[in-house]
Design a protein around this motif. Structure first.
Motif, mmCIF file in Angstrom:
data_model
loop_
_atom_site.group_PDB
_atom_site.id
_atom_site.type_symbol
_atom_site.label_atom_id
_atom_site.label_comp_id
_atom_site.label_asym_id
_atom_site.label_seq_id
_atom_site.Cartn_x
_atom_site.Cartn_y
_atom_site.Cartn_z
ATOM 1 N N GLY A 219 26.492 3.561 3.739
ATOM 2 C CA GLY A 219 27.226 2.295 3.734
ATOM 3 C C GLY A 219 26.415 1.128 3.205
ATOM 4 N N LYS A 220 25.495 1.419 2.280
ATOM 5 C CA LYS A 220 24.694 0.342 1.684
ATOM 6 C C LYS A 220 25.004 0.243 0.187
ATOM 7 N N GLU A 221 24.531 -0.840 -0.441
ATOM 8 C CA GLU A 221 24.880 -1.080 -1.849
ATOM 9 C C GLU A 221 24.126 -0.172 -2.815
ATOM 10 N N ALA A 222 22.862 0.101 -2.495
ATOM 11 C CA ALA A 222 22.040 0.805 -3.478
ATOM 12 C C ALA A 222 21.003 1.681 -2.799
ATOM 13 N N GLY A 223 20.460 2.616 -3.588
ATOM 14 C CA GLY A 223 19.449 3.524 -3.053
ATOM 15 C C GLY A 223 18.289 3.682 -4.032
ATOM 16 N N LEU A 224 17.177 4.180 -3.514
ATOM 17 C CA LEU A 224 15.987 4.416 -4.337
ATOM 18 C C LEU A 224 15.357 5.731 -3.904
ATOM 19 N N PHE A 225 15.230 6.655 -4.850
ATOM 20 C CA PHE A 225 14.614 7.950 -4.578
ATOM 21 C C PHE A 225 13.101 7.777 -4.587
ATOM 22 N N VAL A 226 12.441 8.182 -3.523
ATOM 23 C CA VAL A 226 10.988 8.035 -3.436
ATOM 24 C C VAL A 226 10.343 9.378 -3.103
ATOM 25 N N ALA A 227 9.031 9.449 -3.310
ATOM 26 C CA ALA A 227 8.327 10.720 -3.178
ATOM 27 C C ALA A 227 8.247 11.213 -1.742
ATOM 28 N N SER A 228 8.243 10.300 -0.787
ATOM 29 C CA SER A 228 8.051 10.700 0.608
ATOM 30 C C SER A 228 8.579 9.617 1.537
ATOM 31 N N GLY A 229 8.649 9.967 2.803
ATOM 32 C CA GLY A 229 9.059 8.984 3.799
ATOM 33 C C GLY A 229 8.045 7.861 3.915
ATOM 34 N N THR A 230 6.791 8.221 3.836
ATOM 35 C CA THR A 230 5.720 7.225 3.906
ATOM 36 C C THR A 230 5.877 6.199 2.780
ATOM 37 N N MET A 231 6.152 6.705 1.577
ATOM 38 C CA MET A 231 6.338 5.788 0.449
ATOM 39 C C MET A 231 7.582 4.929 0.645
ATOM 40 N N GLY A 232 8.643 5.521 1.174
ATOM 41 C CA GLY A 232 9.881 4.766 1.392
ATOM 42 C C GLY A 232 9.684 3.637 2.393
ATOM 43 N N ASN A 233 9.001 3.929 3.492
ATOM 44 C CA ASN A 233 8.748 2.890 4.491
ATOM 45 C C ASN A 233 7.858 1.789 3.920
ATOM 46 N N LEU A 234 6.866 2.176 3.142
ATOM 47 C CA LEU A 234 5.960 1.174 2.572
ATOM 48 C C LEU A 234 6.678 0.326 1.521
ATOM 49 N N CYS A 235 7.519 0.939 0.706
ATOM 50 C CA CYS A 235 8.322 0.170 -0.255
ATOM 51 C C CYS A 235 9.191 -0.842 0.488
ATOM 52 N N ALA A 236 9.731 -0.425 1.643
ATOM 53 C CA ALA A 236 10.575 -1.339 2.427
ATOM 54 C C ALA A 236 9.750 -2.528 2.907
ATOM 55 N N VAL A 237 8.543 -2.246 3.412
ATOM 56 C CA VAL A 237 7.674 -3.333 3.889
ATOM 57 C C VAL A 237 7.353 -4.276 2.723
ATOM 58 N N LEU A 238 6.998 -3.710 1.577
ATOM 59 C CA LEU A 238 6.634 -4.534 0.424
ATOM 60 C C LEU A 238 7.817 -5.369 -0.062
ATOM 61 N N ALA A 239 9.014 -4.804 0.045
ATOM 62 C CA ALA A 239 10.190 -5.519 -0.455
ATOM 63 C C ALA A 239 10.703 -6.563 0.532
ATOM 64 N N HIS A 240 10.464 -6.342 1.829
ATOM 65 C CA HIS A 240 10.986 -7.276 2.836
ATOM 66 C C HIS A 240 10.017 -8.412 3.149
ATOM 67 N N THR A 241 8.712 -8.187 2.971
ATOM 68 C CA THR A 241 7.723 -9.139 3.507
ATOM 69 C C THR A 241 6.869 -9.795 2.419
ATOM 70 N N GLN A 242 6.093 -10.792 2.852
ATOM 71 C CA GLN A 242 5.037 -11.394 2.040
ATOM 72 C C GLN A 242 3.712 -11.038 2.708
ATOM 73 N N PRO A 243 2.628 -10.893 1.926
ATOM 74 C CA PRO A 243 1.327 -10.676 2.557
ATOM 75 C C PRO A 243 1.029 -11.815 3.540
ATOM 76 N N GLY A 244 0.404 -11.465 4.647
ATOM 77 C CA GLY A 244 0.076 -12.478 5.648
ATOM 78 C C GLY A 244 1.131 -12.609 6.736
ATOM 79 N N GLN A 245 2.252 -11.903 6.573
ATOM 80 C CA GLN A 245 3.256 -11.926 7.639
ATOM 81 C C GLN A 245 2.970 -10.814 8.657
ATOM 82 N N GLU A 246 3.724 -10.830 9.739
ATOM 83 C CA GLU A 246 3.614 -9.777 10.738
ATOM 84 C C GLU A 246 4.793 -8.827 10.635
ATOM 85 N N VAL A 247 4.530 -7.574 10.963
ATOM 86 C CA VAL A 247 5.592 -6.578 11.081
ATOM 87 C C VAL A 247 5.596 -6.109 12.535
ATOM 88 N N ILE A 248 6.744 -6.228 13.195
ATOM 89 C CA ILE A 248 6.868 -5.775 14.586
ATOM 90 C C ILE A 248 7.340 -4.332 14.571
#
Ligand SMILES: *Cc1c(COP(=O)(O)O)cnc(C)c1O
Length: 360
Positions: A62-91
């Motif tokens: 139920g989302k607009e778009a998808g991205l095929f990635v090599a692994s779950g680790t890469m997918g989670n990291l891509c999400a962090v990079l796309a959602h955040t700026q360096p210097g922010q916190e992730v809870i």
């Protein structure tokens, strides 16, 4: 041949591999689809099979778009990079996969601070999450850029975070204008476990990563889904991480099959996990918490057996039953496509045999 349920070691010993659902091999249908896949250069957006997988995955969640990635680790990291700026916190949860087992990519590559909150069998307490959010009007604070949830929860024992709980977390996030990412490595196990559409879980979060290569049996890959704009940023992050693959359609083709035949049979893994848990509970009731056996995992407390997790795992490995200790006194057994109900019964028989060797 490709899909043998009962594996054997070189010496002919029967092996039941319960280490993880990642050990599943691609099915015949997947190998055929890989052979026949139409391909193109995916870094130009020209691989039709990758494009189809991304589109099908986005629609399913139920989302607009998808991205095929090599692994779950890469997918989670891509999400962090796309959602955040360096210097922010992730809870995120203190026992979450992303915090424990993804090499600290959030900090090392994302430049973000990890702010951990307790995992209560996989559940984040919305009030604790809210308290962890940093004030935006204080020059001393690194601002909160993202909240991560995990579903199903690996260290919770494959436990499901249901829609009403996600809704409560989402309400906190909305109130503070912070996005939520779901590490949904096994999100389809959660949906199947609750007998609901996976969209009912995904609708509460901004992005979801799920793995094709675990219970769904594809050989490689995960998909990240979210808004079109988010996925465009994640696509650049994937390139940064070296994940821009070319004729990746040969891999995506297996993923498309996994989304059909893999999801359709996950209930079998859940039934086998239950069979295994109940069998163990019949012999040693205190060793398993049946309430927590909700999907394809069984956590066994080895204290009542009189062994550490390591000792128990070693004894069972000698008779061909493979799994890992996850704590000093806890082991994790994972069911998947290459473990049949007969393998579960064999596992229980071997469990009996190993138990009989205990010194009284
Ligand atoms: C396996 C797993 C991942 C990472 O997937 P890989 O493909 O192994 O990188 C992320 N989160 C959870 C909860 C997992 O179980």
């Amino acid at each position: 041949m490709y899909t043998t349920a009962n594996q054997r070691s070189k010496s002919g010993q029967r092996i039941v591999d319960l280490r993880s659902d990642t050990v599943t091999w691609p099915t015949e249908a997947m190998r055929r689809a890989m052979y026949e896949a139409e391909v193109g250069d995916d870094c130009y957006g020209e691989d039709p099979t990758v494009n189809r997988l991304q589109q099908v995955a986005a629609e399913k969640l139920g989302k607009e778009a998808g991205l095929f990635v090599a692994s779950g680790t890469m997918g989670n990291l891509c999400a962090v990079l796309a959602h955040t700026q360096p210097g922010q916190e992730v809870i995120l949860g203190d026992e979450s996969h992303t915090f424990l087992w993804e090499v600290g990519g959030i900090s090392r590559i994302g430049g973000c601070v990890t702010h951990i909150v307790p995992f209560h069998d996989g559940f984040l307490d919305p009030e604790e999450v809210e308290r962890a959010i940093r004030p935006t009007d204080d020059i001393h604070a690194a601002h909160t850029g993202l909240i991560c949830v995990e579903n199903t929860c690996n260290r919770g024992g494959g436990t499901i975070i249901p829609p009403d709980h996600l809704e409560r977390l989402a309400a906190v996030a909305r109130r503070h204008g912070i996005p939520i990412h779901m590490d949904g490595a096994r999100i389809f196990n959660a949906a199947v476990g609750l007998s609901i559409d996976v969209r009912e879980l995904a609708c509460h979060v901004d992005s979801v990563m799920f793995c094709l290569s675990k219970g769904l049996s594809a050989p490689v890959g995960s998909v990240l889904v979210g808004s079109r704009e988010f996925i465009a940023r994640a696509n650049q992050a994937r390139k940064l991480l070296g994940g821009g693959m070319r004729q990746a359609g040969v891999l995506a083709a297996a993923g498309l099959v996994a989304l059909e035949e893999g999801v359709a049979r996950l209930h079998e893994d859940h039934a086998n996990a239950r069979r295994l848990a109940e069998g163990i509970a019949t012999k040693v009731p205190e060793a398993v918490n049946l309430r927590q056996v909700q999907t394809n995992m069984v956590m066994v407390n080895t204290r009542p057996l009189g062994w550490t997790g390591q000792e128990f795992a070693e004894r069972m490995a000698q008779v061909g039953i493979l799994f890992f200790p996850v704590d000093p006194y806890r082991v994790r057994l994972v069911t998947h496509r290459m473990v049949s109900a007969a393998d579960i019964d064999y596992t229980l028989a071997m469990f009996d045999q190993v138990l009989a060797t205990r010194e009284k």
